[in-house]
Design a protein around this motif. Structure first.
Motif, PDB file in Angstrom:
ATOM      1  N   ILE A   1      -5.839 -15.405  -8.105  1.00  0.00           N
ATOM      2  CA  ILE A   1      -6.675 -14.498  -7.327  1.00  0.00           C
ATOM      3  C   ILE A   1      -6.749 -13.156  -8.043  1.00  0.00           C
ATOM      4  O   ILE A   1      -5.715 -12.536  -8.323  1.00  0.00           O
ATOM      5  N   ALA A   2      -7.965 -12.735  -8.368  1.00  0.00           N
ATOM      6  CA  ALA A   2      -8.198 -11.397  -8.929  1.00  0.00           C
ATOM      7  C   ALA A   2      -8.582 -10.490  -7.776  1.00  0.00           C
ATOM      8  O   ALA A   2      -9.619 -10.707  -7.135  1.00  0.00           O
ATOM      9  N   ALA A   3      -7.739  -9.492  -7.488  1.00  0.00           N
ATOM     10  CA  ALA A   3      -7.894  -8.716  -6.254  1.00  0.00           C
ATOM     11  C   ALA A   3      -7.835  -7.224  -6.526  1.00  0.00           C
ATOM     12  O   ALA A   3      -7.195  -6.761  -7.479  1.00  0.00           O
ATOM     13  N   HIS A   4      -8.487  -6.475  -5.643  1.00  0.00           N
ATOM     14  CA  HIS A   4      -8.432  -5.017  -5.650  1.00  0.00           C
ATOM     15  C   HIS A   4      -8.437  -4.571  -4.191  1.00  0.00           C
ATOM     16  O   HIS A   4      -9.407  -4.816  -3.472  1.00  0.00           O
ATOM     17  N   THR A   5      -7.369  -3.929  -3.751  1.00  0.00           N
ATOM     18  CA  THR A   5      -7.288  -3.514  -2.353  1.00  0.00           C
ATOM     19  C   THR A   5      -7.869  -2.116  -2.166  1.00  0.00           C
ATOM     20  O   THR A   5      -8.001  -1.336  -3.111  1.00  0.00           O
ATOM     21  N   ALA A   6      -8.194  -1.807  -0.919  1.00  0.00           N
ATOM     22  CA  ALA A   6      -8.699  -0.478  -0.585  1.00  0.00           C
ATOM     23  C   ALA A   6      -7.615   0.574  -0.840  1.00  0.00           C
ATOM     24  O   ALA A   6      -6.431   0.309  -0.623  1.00  0.00           O
ATOM     25  N   PRO A   7      -7.973   1.775  -1.290  1.00  0.00           N
ATOM     26  CA  PRO A   7      -6.973   2.832  -1.496  1.00  0.00           C
ATOM     27  C   PRO A   7      -6.535   3.426  -0.162  1.00  0.00           C
ATOM     28  O   PRO A   7      -7.383   3.770   0.669  1.00  0.00           O
ATOM     29  N   PRO A   8      -5.229   3.589   0.068  1.00  0.00           N
ATOM     30  CA  PRO A   8      -4.736   4.120   1.349  1.00  0.00           C
ATOM     31  C   PRO A   8      -4.650   5.639   1.358  1.00  0.00           C
ATOM     32  O   PRO A   8      -3.608   6.225   1.673  1.00  0.00           O
TER      33      PRO A   8
ATOM     34  N   THR B   1       1.945   6.444   3.602  1.00  0.00           N
ATOM     35  CA  THR B   1       1.600   5.513   2.528  1.00  0.00           C
ATOM     36  C   THR B   1       1.634   6.207   1.176  1.00  0.00           C
ATOM     37  O   THR B   1       2.106   5.643   0.183  1.00  0.00           O
ATOM     38  N   MET B   2       1.127   7.437   1.131  1.00  0.00           N
ATOM     39  CA  MET B   2       1.093   8.187  -0.114  1.00  0.00           C
ATOM     40  C   MET B   2       2.487   8.673  -0.509  1.00  0.00           C
ATOM     41  O   MET B   2       2.859   8.644  -1.679  1.00  0.00           O
ATOM     42  N   ILE B   3       3.253   9.099   0.488  1.00  0.00           N
ATOM     43  CA  ILE B   3       4.601   9.604   0.212  1.00  0.00           C
ATOM     44  C   ILE B   3       5.498   8.481  -0.287  1.00  0.00           C
ATOM     45  O   ILE B   3       6.296   8.663  -1.213  1.00  0.00           O
ATOM     46  N   ALA B   4       5.368   7.291   0.309  1.00  0.00           N
ATOM     47  CA  ALA B   4       6.202   6.158  -0.094  1.00  0.00           C
ATOM     48  C   ALA B   4       5.983   5.789  -1.554  1.00  0.00           C
ATOM     49  O   ALA B   4       6.911   5.344  -2.238  1.00  0.00           O
ATOM     50  N   ALA B   5       4.771   5.981  -2.047  1.00  0.00           N
ATOM     51  CA  ALA B   5       4.490   5.657  -3.444  1.00  0.00           C
ATOM     52  C   ALA B   5       5.288   6.535  -4.404  1.00  0.00           C
ATOM     53  O   ALA B   5       5.564   6.141  -5.537  1.00  0.00           O
ATOM     54  N   ALA B   6       5.677   7.728  -3.934  1.00  0.00           N
ATOM     55  CA  ALA B   6       6.428   8.666  -4.774  1.00  0.00           C
ATOM     56  C   ALA B   6       7.933   8.549  -4.550  1.00  0.00           C
ATOM     57  O   ALA B   6       8.686   9.448  -4.926  1.00  0.00           O
ATOM     58  N   ARG B   7       8.373   7.456  -3.946  1.00  0.00           N
ATOM     59  CA  ARG B   7       9.797   7.320  -3.614  1.00  0.00           C
ATOM     60  C   ARG B   7      10.731   7.486  -4.815  1.00  0.00           C
ATOM     61  O   ARG B   7      11.760   8.167  -4.698  1.00  0.00           O
TER      62      ARG B   7
END
Length: 311
Positions: free
Chosen positions: A193-200, A28-34
Motif C-alpha cells: 500500500i502506497a499511502a499518504h495521510t492527512a497532516p495533523p 499531535t504536533m507536540i508528540a512529534a517532538a518528543r
C-alpha cells in the motif's frame, strides 16, 4: 502552583501516547517532538540538580525524562542485519513535495538502487509524466491514484520494476489522499500500500489524520499483513501509529536510524522528525535501511531491502 502546572503539562507532552492525549490538536504536533523534549528536559534536570532549592524540581524533571528514554533507546538501538539475498525486495518511499522534487535526481537514485517498488507521495500525473522518460528502458510501470488534471499534491504514484511481476494495482478512497494497493506478482496474496495521510496540523486535520492512520492500523491487522509505505505524518511516538505494531513493524527497527529525521530535509538529521515509514510484516528480515536526501523535496526518502515471510 505555576511550576506544578508546568510539570504536569510537560509530563502530558512527553507521555501523551500513554495518556491517550496525543490524538488531539495541538498534542499531535507536540508528540512529534518528543525526542527533542526528552533531551531538553534531561538537560534541565542536570542543570538544576546542583541548586539545593531546585533539587525537587530537578528530580521530577529527571523522572519525567527518564520514563521516556527507554522508548527512544529502542529506536536508536542497532542490531546486526540479516545477510542480503538476491531474492530481497527493494522498496523506495519518497514524498516529492507537490511534484516539485528534482526528477533527474530521483531517476538517478532509481537507476542506482533499482527498487522493485517506489511509493511517491504528493505525486500525480504531471510528476509521473516528467519522471518516466528519465527511467525509460529500466522496465518500470507506473500507476497514479488520482485523475488526470488533479494537482500532484493530492496524489500518490506507485512504480513497479520488472521483478515485481504481474501485479494488480487499484486506487482506493479510504484515506484523505487516495492511496494505491498492489497485489499479486512477487507479492502473492500480500498487499503493498502506497499511502499518504492527512497532516495533523489543524483541529480538522487531526480528525482526518486519525481516520487515516486508523485505516492503516486496520489493514495491518488483516488476514495477511501488508507492506505500507509513504508519508504517514506520524512518528513512532504517536499512539495511533503504534497500533500497527504487532502484525507489522517499522523497517527502521534495529537499524539504529529510527530517530533520524525524514522531515524537514532543510534541518540536520538530528533536528527534524521521522514521519516517513515503510511498515513491513513483523517476521520480515530487513537487510538494508537507508535515509536518502532527494533534491527539491522537503522530505528525505527511505530506501530499504526486505525479505518477506511466507504469506
Amino acid at each position: 502552583m505555576t511550576s506544578r502546572v508546568f510539570l504536569v503539562a510537560l509530563a502530558a507532552a512527553l507521555h501523551g501516547d500513554r495518556l491517550r492525549l496525543d490524538h488531539r490538536y495541538p498534542m499531535t504536533m507536540i508528540a512529534a517532538a518528543r525526542p527533542h523534549l526528552t533531551v531538553a528536559t534531561a538537560a534541565a534536570a542536570v542543570a538544576l540538580a546542583p541548586v539545593r532549592r531546585a533539587r525537587p524540581t530537578a528530580t521530577l524533571l529527571g523522572l519525567i525524562a527518564g520514563a521516556a528514554v527507554p522508548g527512544l533507546l529502542r529506536r536508536a538501538r542497532r542490531r546486526p542485519m540479516a545477510a542480503a539475498s538476491v531474492d530481497d525486495l527493494t522498496i523506495l518511499a519518497s514524498n516529492v513535495l507537490h511534484g516539485r522534487a528534482d526528477t533527474s535526481a530521483l531517476a538517478t537514485l532509481i537507476e542506482r538502487a533499482r527498487p522493485d517498488f517506489v511509493a511517491l507521495s504528493e505525486a500525480g500525473w504531471d510528476f509521473r509524466d516528467k519522471l518516466m522518460p528519465l527511467i525509460d528502458g529500466m522496465g518500470y510501470r507506473a500507476w497514479v491514484s488520482i485523475q488526470p488534471g488533479e494537482v500532484d499534491g493530492a496524489g500518490v504514484v506507485l512504480l513497479a520494476g520488472p521483478r515485481a511481476g504481474d501485479i494488480d494495482v487499484k486506487s482506493g478512497p479510504e484515506l484523505y489522499f487516495r492511496h494505491l494497493r498492489a497485489t499479486g506478482g512477487v507479492l502473492g496474496r500480500r498487499s503493498l500500500i502506497a499511502a499518504h495521510t492527512a497532516p495533523p496540523d489543524t483541529v480538522a486535520g487531526v480528525r482526518l489524520w486519525r481516520s487515516d492512520v486508523g485505516h492503516l492500523a486496520r489493514w495491518a491487522h488483516g488476514p495477511v499483513a501488508p507492506i505500507i509505505a509513504g508519508d504517514f505524518n506520524a512518528t513512532a511516538d504517536h499512539a495511533c501509529l503504534q497500533e500497527l505494531v504487532g502484525p507489522c513493524r517499522s523497517a527502521a527497527d534495529g537499524t539504529g536510524q529510527g530517530l533520524v529525521a525524514t522531515f524537514p530535509a532543510s534541518l540536520p538529521r538530528w533536528a527534524g522528525i521521522h514521519i516517513d515509514h515503510v511498515f513491513v510484516p513483523a517476521a520480515t528480515a530487513v537487510t538494508r535501511y537507508e535515509i536518502v536526501d532527494v533534491a527539491g523535496s522537503d522530505h528525505r526518502a527511505i530506501l530499504t531491502k526486505i525479505r518477506l515471510p511466507a504469506a
